[in-house]
Design a protein around this motif. Structure first.
Motif, PDB file in Angstrom:
ATOM      1  N   ASP A   1     -10.275   7.161   2.791  1.00  9.23           N
ATOM      2  CA  ASP A   1      -9.057   7.365   2.009  1.00  9.23           C
ATOM      3  C   ASP A   1      -9.173   6.673   0.663  1.00  9.23           C
ATOM      4  O   ASP A   1     -10.064   5.853   0.438  1.00  9.23           O
ATOM      5  CB  ASP A   1      -7.847   6.801   2.758  1.00  9.23           C
ATOM      6  N   HIS A   2      -8.252   7.008  -0.224  1.00  5.98           N
ATOM      7  CA  HIS A   2      -8.201   6.367  -1.535  1.00  5.98           C
ATOM      8  C   HIS A   2      -7.110   5.303  -1.535  1.00  5.98           C
ATOM      9  O   HIS A   2      -6.254   5.249  -0.638  1.00  5.98           O
ATOM     10  CB  HIS A   2      -7.998   7.400  -2.654  1.00  5.98           C
ATOM     11  N   GLY A   3      -7.147   4.438  -2.527  1.00  2.21           N
ATOM     12  CA  GLY A   3      -6.284   3.260  -2.575  1.00  2.21           C
ATOM     13  C   GLY A   3      -4.807   3.544  -2.449  1.00  2.21           C
ATOM     14  O   GLY A   3      -4.103   2.905  -1.655  1.00  2.21           O
ATOM     15  N   TYR A   4      -4.301   4.496  -3.225  1.00  6.68           N
ATOM     16  CA  TYR A   4      -2.870   4.777  -3.201  1.00  6.68           C
ATOM     17  C   TYR A   4      -2.414   5.198  -1.807  1.00  6.68           C
ATOM     18  O   TYR A   4      -1.386   4.754  -1.308  1.00  6.68           O
ATOM     19  CB  TYR A   4      -2.526   5.875  -4.220  1.00  6.68           C
ATOM     20  N   GLU A   5      -3.194   6.036  -1.155  1.00  7.84           N
ATOM     21  CA  GLU A   5      -2.845   6.488   0.186  1.00  7.84           C
ATOM     22  C   GLU A   5      -2.967   5.350   1.192  1.00  7.84           C
ATOM     23  O   GLU A   5      -2.178   5.248   2.133  1.00  7.84           O
ATOM     24  CB  GLU A   5      -3.722   7.677   0.589  1.00  7.84           C
ATOM     25  N   LEU A   6      -3.943   4.462   1.000  1.00  3.95           N
ATOM     26  CA  LEU A   6      -4.069   3.300   1.883  1.00  3.95           C
ATOM     27  C   LEU A   6      -2.839   2.406   1.776  1.00  3.95           C
ATOM     28  O   LEU A   6      -2.345   1.902   2.786  1.00  3.95           O
ATOM     29  CB  LEU A   6      -5.343   2.516   1.561  1.00  3.95           C
ATOM     30  N   VAL A   7      -2.353   2.217   0.552  1.00  3.01           N
ATOM     31  CA  VAL A   7      -1.134   1.420   0.362  1.00  3.01           C
ATOM     32  C   VAL A   7       0.014   2.048   1.154  1.00  3.01           C
ATOM     33  O   VAL A   7       0.760   1.356   1.852  1.00  3.01           O
ATOM     34  CB  VAL A   7      -0.778   1.306  -1.142  1.00  3.01           C
ATOM     35  N   ARG A   8       0.152   3.356   1.072  1.00  2.20           N
ATOM     36  CA  ARG A   8       1.208   4.050   1.807  1.00  2.20           C
ATOM     37  C   ARG A   8       1.029   3.865   3.313  1.00  2.20           C
ATOM     38  O   ARG A   8       1.987   3.603   4.037  1.00  2.20           O
ATOM     39  CB  ARG A   8       1.196   5.542   1.461  1.00  2.20           C
ATOM     40  N   ARG A   9      -0.200   3.960   3.800  1.00  2.00           N
ATOM     41  CA  ARG A   9      -0.474   3.830   5.231  1.00  2.00           C
ATOM     42  C   ARG A   9      -0.324   2.398   5.736  1.00  2.00           C
ATOM     43  O   ARG A   9      -0.128   2.174   6.934  1.00  2.00           O
ATOM     44  CB  ARG A   9      -1.875   4.359   5.539  1.00  2.00           C
ATOM     45  N   LEU A  10      -0.418   1.426   4.842  1.00  2.00           N
ATOM     46  CA  LEU A  10      -0.246   0.024   5.230  1.00  2.00           C
ATOM     47  C   LEU A  10       1.223  -0.330   5.462  1.00  2.00           C
ATOM     48  O   LEU A  10       1.532  -1.246   6.224  1.00  2.00           O
ATOM     49  CB  LEU A  10      -0.810  -0.906   4.148  1.00  2.00           C
ATOM     50  N   ARG A  11       2.114   0.348   4.802  1.00  3.25           N
ATOM     51  CA  ARG A  11       3.549  -0.011   4.874  1.00  3.25           C
ATOM     52  C   ARG A  11       4.091  -0.071   6.299  1.00  3.25           C
ATOM     53  O   ARG A  11       4.778  -1.030   6.653  1.00  3.25           O
ATOM     54  CB  ARG A  11       4.364   0.916   3.995  1.00  3.25           C
ATOM     55  N   PRO A  12       3.810   0.916   7.160  1.00  4.22           N
ATOM     56  CA  PRO A  12       4.338   0.821   8.537  1.00  4.22           C
ATOM     57  C   PRO A  12       3.787  -0.386   9.307  1.00  4.22           C
ATOM     58  O   PRO A  12       4.383  -0.818  10.288  1.00  4.22           O
ATOM     59  CB  PRO A  12       3.892   2.128   9.199  1.00  4.22           C
ATOM     60  N   LEU A  13       2.664  -0.930   8.848  1.00  2.65           N
ATOM     61  CA  LEU A  13       2.087  -2.113   9.490  1.00  2.65           C
ATOM     62  C   LEU A  13       2.709  -3.401   8.954  1.00  2.65           C
ATOM     63  O   LEU A  13       2.360  -4.490   9.393  1.00  2.65           O
ATOM     64  CB  LEU A  13       0.567  -2.140   9.269  1.00  2.65           C
ATOM     65  N   GLY A  14       3.612  -3.279   7.980  1.00  2.00           N
ATOM     66  CA  GLY A  14       4.288  -4.449   7.417  1.00  2.00           C
ATOM     67  C   GLY A  14       3.416  -5.268   6.487  1.00  2.00           C
ATOM     68  O   GLY A  14       3.661  -6.448   6.284  1.00  2.00           O
ATOM     69  N   ILE A  15       2.405  -4.653   5.896  1.00  2.00           N
ATOM     70  CA  ILE A  15       1.433  -5.395   5.108  1.00  2.00           C
ATOM     71  C   ILE A  15       1.756  -5.406   3.623  1.00  2.00           C
ATOM     72  O   ILE A  15       1.669  -6.426   2.976  1.00  2.00           O
ATOM     73  CB  ILE A  15       0.015  -4.812   5.320  1.00  2.00           C
ATOM     74  N   VAL A  16       2.152  -4.303   3.048  1.00  5.45           N
ATOM     75  CA  VAL A  16       2.326  -4.199   1.601  1.00  5.45           C
ATOM     76  C   VAL A  16       3.790  -4.418   1.245  1.00  5.45           C
ATOM     77  O   VAL A  16       4.668  -3.774   1.788  1.00  5.45           O
ATOM     78  CB  VAL A  16       1.846  -2.825   1.090  1.00  5.45           C
ATOM     79  N   ASP A  17       4.017  -5.325   0.328  1.00  7.74           N
ATOM     80  CA  ASP A  17       5.385  -5.598  -0.107  1.00  7.74           C
ATOM     81  C   ASP A  17       5.549  -5.314  -1.602  1.00  7.74           C
ATOM     82  O   ASP A  17       6.299  -5.978  -2.289  1.00  7.74           O
ATOM     83  CB  ASP A  17       5.766  -7.037   0.206  1.00  7.74           C
ATOM     84  N   GLY A  18       4.820  -4.341  -2.105  1.00  5.86           N
ATOM     85  CA  GLY A  18       4.924  -3.990  -3.516  1.00  5.86           C
ATOM     86  C   GLY A  18       3.764  -4.490  -4.364  1.00  5.86           C
ATOM     87  O   GLY A  18       3.583  -4.055  -5.481  1.00  5.86           O
ATOM     88  N   ASP A  19       2.977  -5.417  -3.852  1.00  2.38           N
ATOM     89  CA  ASP A  19       1.847  -5.962  -4.604  1.00  2.38           C
ATOM     90  C   ASP A  19       0.583  -5.186  -4.277  1.00  2.38           C
ATOM     91  O   ASP A  19      -0.238  -5.600  -3.467  1.00  2.38           O
ATOM     92  CB  ASP A  19       1.675  -7.442  -4.287  1.00  2.38           C
ATOM     93  N   THR A  20       0.425  -4.028  -4.908  1.00  2.37           N
ATOM     94  CA  THR A  20      -0.737  -3.188  -4.612  1.00  2.37           C
ATOM     95  C   THR A  20      -2.028  -3.767  -5.171  1.00  2.37           C
ATOM     96  O   THR A  20      -3.098  -3.442  -4.682  1.00  2.37           O
ATOM     97  CB  THR A  20      -0.532  -1.764  -5.158  1.00  2.37           C
ATOM     98  N   SER A  21      -1.935  -4.642  -6.166  1.00  2.00           N
ATOM     99  CA  SER A  21      -3.155  -5.227  -6.733  1.00  2.00           C
ATOM    100  C   SER A  21      -3.930  -6.008  -5.676  1.00  2.00           C
ATOM    101  O   SER A  21      -5.158  -6.030  -5.695  1.00  2.00           O
ATOM    102  CB  SER A  21      -2.832  -6.107  -7.931  1.00  2.00           C
TER     103      SER A  21
END
Length: 117
Positions: free
Chosen positions: A21-41
């Motif tokens: 996958d690419h980064g943007y989609e990985l960020v989206r897929r991480l959200r249900p795991l409670g990992i990304v809180d807006g800091d995609t960097s």
């Protein structure tokens, strides 16, 4: 303090083990795991670090809606690293279960039952 973001590396390895996958989609897929809180960097820094350590590889793939995107894939070393997280996560779960068992009586004593028992 333990936070879900501390699991970013194993979560990325898990997601890429499921499919490239690419980064943007990985960020989206991480959200249900409670990992990304807006800091995609942080996600992109972690992807680069995993790639430097040989756990991932990437290449550019054309996008149907814009510029080419970097697509990440897990490597054999990444799969080994993902499996090594299994023991760590199992131990973490055992400790959390132990903690919750000890916490339960305190919570029950703090919140009396409606019937006064």
């Amino acid at each position: 303090m333990w936070e879900p973001k501390n699991l970013l590396s194993p979560c990325l390895l898990l997601l890429l083990g499921e499919r490239p996958d690419h980064g943007y989609e990985l960020v989206r897929r991480l959200r249900p795991l409670g990992i990304v809180d807006g800091d995609t960097s942080t996600v992109y820094r972690t992807l680069r670090s995993l790639e430097r350590h040989g756990c991932l590889c990437s290449d550019w793939a054309p996008s149907g809606t814009g510029p080419a995107r970097r697509v990440y894939r897990i490597t054999a070393k990444g799969r080994t690293e993902l499996l090594s997280w299994l023991g760590t996560l199992e131990e973490t779960r055992r400790r959390l279960d132990y903690y919750m068992c000890r916490l339960a009586p305190l919570i029950e004593n703090r919140h009396p039952h409606p019937d006064g028992a």
